[in-house]
Every structure is written in C-alpha cells, then in structure tokens.
Design a protein around this motif. Sequence first.
Motif: not given
Lengths: 113, 113
Positions: B27, B30-31, B34, B38, B63
């Motif tokens: 995660n 992936q955050m 971008n 995010h 997050k």
Amino acid sequence: MNQQLQGMTDEQAVEIFKALSNQTRVNILQMLKNPNVHFGTQAHIVKEEGFEGGICVSDIRSKTGISQSTTSQYLAILQQSGLLETKRIGQWTYYRRNEETIRQFEQYIRERL
Amino acid sequence: MNQQLQGMTDEQAVEIFKALSNQTRVNILQMLKNPNVHFGTQAHIVKEEGFEGGICVSDIRSKTGISQSTTSQYLAILQQSGLLETKRIGQWTYYRRNEETIRQFEQYIRERL
DNA sequence: TAGAGATATCGAAATTTCTCGATATCTAAA
DNA sequence: TTTAGATATCGAGAAATTTCGATATCTCTA
C-alpha cells in the motif's frame, strides 16, 4: 466486471510475493520455464494427457537439494498462489507453470505497483 | 559487464519479494505512486531540493494505521530493498519511489521469472 | 491383497517476521 | 542551551515461516 478486465487483486499479488520471498521457490519457478534445459532426458516430462511440460515432484526435488517433504510443501505454496498448476497422473504428481497467472502478475507489477 | 546489461540479481529480486510480502508495505509503495492523490494539500510533498515527490514519515504514517516505529521500519525495509529512496531535509525524512529499481524489477519479472 | 514407490500431511524445533511501546537521536526554534 | 517535534533504534512477545524426519495415503504391480 469480469476477471479479464478486473485483473489481479492486491491480496492475490501479496500471496504471490510471499510465495516468491524464498530463493528455492524462485529457483523452482525458473527451472520450470525450460524443463528440457533443466531436467535431463531421464526426467519425466509430460508430453501427453493435456499437461505438456509438467515435471514430477521427485525430479524437481533432485534439483533443489531440499527434502521430499519440503519440496512437496514448496510446490503446494507455489500452486496455491496460482503460479503453478498441478495434475496427478498415476502415482506421479506433475507441476508446471501457470502462464496465465504469471502474465496477470506481470500486468499487476506494470500497472498497479 | 555493467549493471545496465546485467540487470537485477536473483538475490536482489528475492529481497524485493520479501519487502512486498506485506499488504501495508505494498500500500505504501502504491500511495507514493501518486502523492498528490493520496496525500492532501496539507501534506509535506517535496517540490525543491532535487527530491520532488518525497513524502515525510508522519504523513505516510497517517495513511497506514500503523505505529510510528513500525512505519519507520517498513520504510527502511522498502528502502533497503531498493524500492524507495530517502533524503533527510531538516527534521523530516522524505521517502519516494526509486523508479529505476522498479523498472529493473519489472524487467526481472518479465525476462527472468 | 501385499508390497513398493511417489507424494502429502503431521508434529516439532529453530528462525524470522510482525508490531508495539519505550527510549534515543537529530534538528529547529525559543 | 533547553525544549519540542520528527524519526530511528531497541527490546520483547506473538505469530508466521522454515525445514526436517516420521508417518499416512495413493496407485501400480506382483
């Protein structure tokens, strides 16, 4: 939305990362890429029954240097992650790569990671 | 033979698989793809000092739902595998994706796995 | 149907990973 | 130079993984 458009989930991808977080299991997947190169003429490479390229557990074991029980478990981990598929023929269990899953995994890395 | 032609070793790839065998770390990677999507406008996204796109540990922590110490350790694991790069600016440590390693990892999956 | 060979499963010990709270370190500001 | 905020490191208990030998199961053949 169907599987083709949807692609692999994060959960499936993490299962594959776990399966590959071990050098021996990576080696197994790599050897199965070219069975004719890595397994000699004496190996039992399936050429019929719709399971071409399948290699039996004991042939894989002889290349890995790990015990029979560990080999069986490692192959189960790779199969459960989707990277390998399996078929029992007589007293042998053959394993080969699941190229469709591997293709989806490549796509996941490329597009989602 | 130079690194460009040689590509990633199996050992490096297994380290990356280990780093990604955890949903929270996936995660995070992936955050960071971008940051503007995010991490809100209140986040400290680096725009100068040659480290564009870097996000500080506490913004990432907010997050993930994991503790500060675990966040720090997870970021270190991702950085040591080569997937992230890091820079300390003032009292903040910024992390961002190392796209060169990610590209080599994609190549490894495509050509060697 | 008894035995032999191939594979799977079980149980366990050693190691590694996960995850936290506490504490140490580093940097900027008062 | 003391303090506060940000991050890293330490120590530890719980959980998962690693890997084996022993044993069970499955299948073919004598």
